[in-house]
Design a protein around this motif. Structure first.
Motif, PDB file in Angstrom:
ATOM      1  N   LEU A 119      -6.760 -22.764  -0.769  1.00  0.00           N
ATOM      2  CA  LEU A 119      -5.504 -23.285  -1.296  1.00  0.00           C
ATOM      3  C   LEU A 119      -5.003 -24.284  -0.271  1.00  0.00           C
ATOM      4  CD1 LEU A 119      -3.714 -19.928  -2.206  1.00  0.00           C
ATOM      5  CD2 LEU A 119      -5.190 -21.306  -3.675  1.00  0.00           C
TER       6      LEU A 119
ATOM      7  N   ASN B  67      -1.758 -25.992   1.207  1.00  0.00           N
ATOM      8  CA  ASN B  67      -0.296 -25.942   1.266  1.00  0.00           C
ATOM      9  C   ASN B  67       0.193 -27.111   2.106  1.00  0.00           C
ATOM     10  OD1 ASN B  67       0.368 -23.272  -0.022  1.00  0.00           O
ATOM     11  ND2 ASN B  67      -1.131 -22.657   1.504  1.00  0.00           N
TER      12      ASN B  67
ATOM     13  N   ARG C  96       2.569 -25.023 -12.068  1.00  0.00           N
ATOM     14  CA  ARG C  96       3.605 -23.985 -12.031  1.00  0.00           C
ATOM     15  C   ARG C  96       4.638 -24.310 -10.969  1.00  0.00           C
ATOM     16  NH1 ARG C  96       0.302 -18.581 -11.051  1.00  0.00           N
ATOM     17  NH2 ARG C  96      -0.694 -19.917  -9.512  1.00  0.00           N
ATOM     18  N   ARG C  97       5.816 -23.743 -11.173  1.00  0.00           N
ATOM     19  CA  ARG C  97       6.888 -23.837 -10.181  1.00  0.00           C
ATOM     20  C   ARG C  97       7.237 -22.416  -9.752  1.00  0.00           C
ATOM     21  NH1 ARG C  97       8.396 -28.916  -9.958  1.00  0.00           N
ATOM     22  NH2 ARG C  97       7.946 -30.204 -11.757  1.00  0.00           N
TER      23      ARG C  97
ATOM     24  N   GLU D 154       3.114 -26.093  -7.760  1.00  0.00           N
ATOM     25  CA  GLU D 154       1.662 -26.070  -7.722  1.00  0.00           C
ATOM     26  C   GLU D 154       1.152 -27.303  -8.471  1.00  0.00           C
ATOM     27  OE1 GLU D 154      -1.630 -22.761  -8.838  1.00  0.00           O
ATOM     28  OE2 GLU D 154      -0.312 -23.392 -10.492  1.00  0.00           O
TER      29      GLU D 154
ATOM     30  N   THR E  31      -2.397 -29.243  -9.831  1.00  0.00           N
ATOM     31  CA  THR E  31      -3.802 -29.021 -10.144  1.00  0.00           C
ATOM     32  C   THR E  31      -4.477 -30.365 -10.410  1.00  0.00           C
ATOM     33  OG1 THR E  31      -3.308 -28.698 -12.490  1.00  0.00           O
ATOM     34  CG2 THR E  31      -3.375 -26.718 -11.094  1.00  0.00           C
TER      35      THR E  31
ATOM     36  N   PRO F  42      -6.240 -25.795  -5.650  1.00  0.00           N
ATOM     37  CA  PRO F  42      -4.854 -26.091  -5.998  1.00  0.00           C
ATOM     38  C   PRO F  42      -4.073 -26.546  -4.769  1.00  0.00           C
ATOM     39  CG  PRO F  42      -5.278 -23.723  -6.098  1.00  0.00           C
ATOM     40  CD  PRO F  42      -6.574 -24.394  -5.789  1.00  0.00           C
TER      41      PRO F  42
ATOM     42  N   TYR G 223      -0.292 -26.789  -3.141  1.00  0.00           N
ATOM     43  CA  TYR G 223       1.061 -26.256  -3.224  1.00  0.00           C
ATOM     44  C   TYR G 223       1.966 -27.080  -2.319  1.00  0.00           C
ATOM     45  CZ  TYR G 223      -1.007 -22.318  -5.604  1.00  0.00           C
ATOM     46  OH  TYR G 223      -1.678 -21.549  -6.513  1.00  0.00           O
TER      47      TYR G 223
END
Length: 132
Positions: free
Chosen positions: A4, A6, A29-30, A37, A39, A44, A46
């Motif tokens: 991931l 970040n 998504r939140r 997030e 994509t 992913p 963030y």
């Protein structure tokens, strides 16, 4: 194993707009009003809203001016010239000329939040051109 990515940013809306326009990522998504997030990459992404001056890793204060880190991300693209037109239009700063190697082409960028990025276009067999 899963990766991931970040990325701390001081302004979530501005960061979302940048990464969507510069790299073609899409909001997914939140998580409240502090994380989004994205994509469209193999991992992913963030975006984490963290105020400038707040405490970060090792007790250091976050500073969103251009900074150096031994870790950076490469964005692999099919067309470096097209990607190089999009990223600065979205707010990235070019940090040098396009360089060519046996494996492909590369250019260094900084996002509006001080993070280093490279745009990378593989040519021929990509890294297999130089693998031993």
């Amino acid at each position: 194993m899963r990766l991931l990515l970040n990325i701390d940013v001081p302004d979530l809306a501005a960061a979302e707009a940048f990464y969507v326009a510069a790299f073609g990522l899409a909001p997914a998504r939140r998580f409240g009003d502090a994380v989004v997030e994205l994509t469209g990459a193999e991992a992913p992404v963030y975006l984490l809203r963290k105020a400038a001056g707040s405490e970060g890793a090792g007790g250091r204060l976050r500073d969103y001016g251009r900074h150096w880190t031994p870790l950076h991300c490469d964005v692999v693209v099919d067309d470096l010239d097209a990607a190089l037109a999009r990223a600065p239009a979205a707010g990235a700063t070019c940090e040098g000329e396009v360089r060519e190697a046996a494996w492909g082409r590369i250019v260094q960028l900084a996002d509006p939040f001080g993070h280093g990025w490279c745009l990378l276009q593989f040519l021929g067999r990509g890294y297999d051109e130089i693998a031993t």
